[in-house]
Design an enzyme around this catalytic site. Structure first.
Site, mmCIF file in Angstrom:
data_model
loop_
_atom_site.group_PDB
_atom_site.id
_atom_site.type_symbol
_atom_site.label_atom_id
_atom_site.label_comp_id
_atom_site.label_asym_id
_atom_site.label_seq_id
_atom_site.Cartn_x
_atom_site.Cartn_y
_atom_site.Cartn_z
ATOM 1 N N ASP A 203 0.803 -1.240 0.000
ATOM 2 C CA ASP A 203 0.000 0.000 0.000
ATOM 3 C C ASP A 203 0.834 1.287 0.000
ATOM 4 O O ASP A 203 0.572 2.199 0.805
ATOM 5 C CB ASP A 203 -0.969 0.001 1.195
ATOM 6 C CG ASP A 203 -1.963 -1.147 1.134
ATOM 7 O OD1 ASP A 203 -1.898 -1.953 0.189
ATOM 8 O OD2 ASP A 203 -2.808 -1.246 2.048
ATOM 9 N N LYS B 126 -7.037 -4.790 -3.318
ATOM 10 C CA LYS B 126 -7.814 -5.371 -2.207
ATOM 11 C C LYS B 126 -8.763 -4.328 -1.648
ATOM 12 O O LYS B 126 -8.553 -3.120 -1.868
ATOM 13 C CB LYS B 126 -6.855 -5.881 -1.114
ATOM 14 C CG LYS B 126 -6.006 -4.776 -0.513
ATOM 15 C CD LYS B 126 -4.996 -5.342 0.448
ATOM 16 C CE LYS B 126 -4.111 -4.256 1.005
ATOM 17 N NZ LYS B 126 -4.819 -3.230 1.806
ATOM 18 N N CYS C 168 -2.002 -3.051 7.467
ATOM 19 C CA CYS C 168 -1.833 -3.908 6.283
ATOM 20 C C CYS C 168 -0.502 -4.642 6.254
ATOM 21 O O CYS C 168 -0.442 -5.789 5.797
ATOM 22 C CB CYS C 168 -2.086 -3.109 5.026
ATOM 23 S SG CYS C 168 -3.836 -2.608 4.916
HETATM 24 C C1 VGL Z 1 -4.709 0.454 5.677
HETATM 25 C C2 VGL Z 1 -6.312 1.241 7.097
HETATM 26 C C3 VGL Z 1 -7.268 1.174 6.098
HETATM 27 C C4 VGL Z 1 -3.281 0.065 5.462
HETATM 28 C C5 VGL Z 1 -5.648 0.375 4.673
HETATM 29 O O1 VGL Z 1 -2.821 0.078 4.303
HETATM 30 O O2 VGL Z 1 -2.593 -0.242 6.461
HETATM 31 N N1 VGL Z 1 -5.056 0.879 6.885
HETATM 32 N N2 VGL Z 1 -6.917 0.737 4.891
#
Ligand code: VGL
Ligand code: ZN
Length: 204
Positions: free
Chosen positions: A8, A106, A151
């Protein structure tokens, strides 16, 4: 075979983004360098529909940071972030993307969040990442990115459970730290699960 999972590394998780992670931008140069130390590079991408149920905006009277139950699972509510096709969902402009062989999106199902790059939080849907890595003969997995306490943590926990020799490159990760100590707790949990915690200079 050794692979690197870039978790991410998207604009919304960088300083100034919708779900900014403190010092999130600092991990990008390290992530770029780590790519030269592996045989295969893959990336996960948080990729939500506009009305994703993890967004506080979808729940009357709720604010980001509050905890609800969603389809029987505990769910932290987030600011709207990583909405499909928006700038916030795009990879950081400074991220070197040319070695990424496959991207695993995702969080597309609005009813369930998806922290791990392998499965959604209810473990109902599989992203295909495990099969892809196994097909490529990957045994060792380096994990880095954002956020350490969400994540990155869930991706590495699943990787270890799936049988990969899993390493989290701690200085190539930063956390949300909704509550003070969340990152340290995440690192403890990872160690307890058999994930090795390493610093990038041990690998570079
Ligand atoms: C994430 C919160 C919501 C992450 C993704 O990438 O850690 N955290 N969506
Ligand atoms: Zn998300």
């Amino acid at each position: 075979m050794r692979a690197l999972v870039l978790v991410d590394l998207q604009n919304d998780f960088l300083p100034g983004g919708a779900l900014a992670v403190r010092e999130g931008d600092r991990v990008i140069p390290i992530a770029n360098r780590l790519q030269h130390e592996v045989d295969l590079v893959v990336a996960t991408q948080d990729w939500h529909p506009r009305d994703h149920a993890s967004f506080a905006s979808q729940h009357a009277g709720k604010r980001p940071g509050e905890l609800i139950t969603l389809e029987g699972l505990p769910q932290v509510l987030w600011p709207d972030h990583c909405v499909q096709l928006t700038h916030g969902a795009a990879f950081a402009s400074t991220l070197d993307t040319k070695r990424i062989t496959k991207i695993f999106p995702k969080g597309m199902d609005r009813r369930v969040d998806s922290y791990s790059g392998f499965f959604d939080n209810g473990r109902r849907h599989d992203t295909g990442l495990a099969d892809y890595l196994k097909l490529k003969g990957v045994r060792e997995l380096l994990v880095c990115g954002l956020a350490t306490d969400y994540c990155v943590k869930w991706t590495a926990l699943d990787a270890a459970e799936l049988g990969f020799d899993t390493f989290v490159v701690v200085d190539a990760c930063r956390g949300v730290e909704l509550n003070e100590g969340d990152v340290d707790d995440a690192l403890d949990e990872l160690e307890d699960a058999g994930v090795e915690l390493v610093e990038s200079d041990e690998l570079l």
